[in-house]
Design an enzyme around this catalytic site. Sequence first.
Site, PDB file in Angstrom:
ATOM      1  N   ASP A 171     -33.257   1.648 -32.787  1.00 23.93           N
ATOM      2  CA  ASP A 171     -32.846   1.233 -34.430  1.00 23.93           C
ATOM      3  C   ASP A 171     -33.913   1.086 -35.370  1.00 23.93           C
ATOM      4  O   ASP A 171     -33.664   1.002 -36.955  1.00 23.93           O
ATOM      5  CB  ASP A 171     -33.192  -0.246 -34.171  1.00 23.93           C
ATOM      6  CG  ASP A 171     -31.445  -0.789 -33.849  1.00 23.93           C
ATOM      7  OD1 ASP A 171     -30.511   0.212 -32.766  1.00 23.93           O
ATOM      8  OD2 ASP A 171     -31.451  -2.043 -32.828  1.00 23.93           O
ATOM      9  N   LYS A 229     -31.149  -7.440 -38.886  1.00 25.06           N
ATOM     10  CA  LYS A 229     -29.647  -6.519 -38.747  1.00 25.06           C
ATOM     11  C   LYS A 229     -28.751  -7.103 -38.184  1.00 25.06           C
ATOM     12  O   LYS A 229     -28.934  -7.677 -37.070  1.00 25.06           O
ATOM     13  CB  LYS A 229     -29.772  -4.625 -38.539  1.00 25.06           C
ATOM     14  CG  LYS A 229     -30.669  -4.196 -37.431  1.00 25.06           C
ATOM     15  CD  LYS A 229     -29.635  -5.076 -36.258  1.00 25.06           C
ATOM     16  CE  LYS A 229     -29.886  -4.639 -35.101  1.00 25.06           C
ATOM     17  NZ  LYS A 229     -28.577  -4.936 -33.520  1.00 25.06           N
TER      18      LYS A 229
END
Length: 292
Positions: free
Chosen positions: A150, A25
Site C-alpha cells: 500500500d 485510506k
Amino acid sequence: MPSDAPSPPHRPDDSAWTHHPAPAKLNLFLHITGRRPDGYHLLQTVFQLLDWGDDIALRVRDDGRIVRTAGPHDVPPEHDLTVRAARALQAATGTSLGADIAITKRIPAGGGFGGGSSDAATVLVMLNRRWNTGLGPDALAAIGLALGADVPVFVHGRSAWAEGVGERLVPLDLPPRWYLLVDSGVHVPTATLFQAPDLTREAPSATISDFVSGHLRGNVFAPVLRRRDPRIAEALDALSAFGEAQVTGTGGGLFVAFDNPVAAQAACDALAPRWRVRVARGIDRSPLLQDA
C-alpha cells in the site's frame, strides 16, 4: 541501532521539527484475480484517500542516526515502518544524514486503513525533500513497495485504481463522499487471511469502467472475516442499517458511504455508544502533496 531514547541535546545541525500528514485510506472494493509465479496474489482495488490520519514530525540529524522519539508503544522502533523507510532511503541514496521521527497515531493498527503504510510514505517523501536526495515519485514508490504493497499509493498521493500487488496505479477523481468508519478492534494478520482455505482467489479481471458503472462491489476478505470473528459480523450487521457495510483492506476496519456529512454524522452518533466510530471525508489528493 534505532531506539526510542531522546535525541542528544547538542548537534551541529539542530534543525527545527516539521510536521506532515499521513492520511488514511479505504478500499472501495477489493478482489483477488490470481497469483504470480512467486506466490504473491494479484489484486484489483480502488484506493480512496481520507481527510483524516496520522501526523509525522521530522527533524534532520547530521550523524546518520534514525531515532524514533515517539510512536506506538506496541511496535518496537526497529520494526516500525517509518524507521525502516528512513533506513531504506538512506541505503538507496547514500546520504550521510539521519532523522528524528515522532509519530502521532490516530489510525488504528491492523484496521485496514493503511496507517503504517501511509506513515512510511510520508517519511519517504518528506525526508527525500529535507535530505535533498532528489528521488522522483516512481523511485520513492519502488522503495516503498519493498516495505508494503500500500505504500506506493500514499507516495503518489492520489486516490487510484490499483492492480498487480497494488503498485500499478491509475489516479481517479471520485464522487464526493463522507464515510462512517468503524474500528471493530479486530486485527487479523494479513498473511493468515491470504492463506485462508475459504478465500476466493480467482475473481474475473475487471476494468475501471466496471467500477464507475457500479458493477464492482465488495471485499473478498469480508466473508472470511465475518466467519472468523463475531465482532466483525456484529459490526457489519449494525452498519448495514445505514447503507452498504464494507470491509477495508485485510483488517477489522469497516465503513459505509454517504452522500452528505449530515447523514454520516447522524449514523455515527447512533453507533457511538457501542463502537469506535468517526466520520471522514473522501479526498482525491493527499495533503502531503502540498508539503512536498
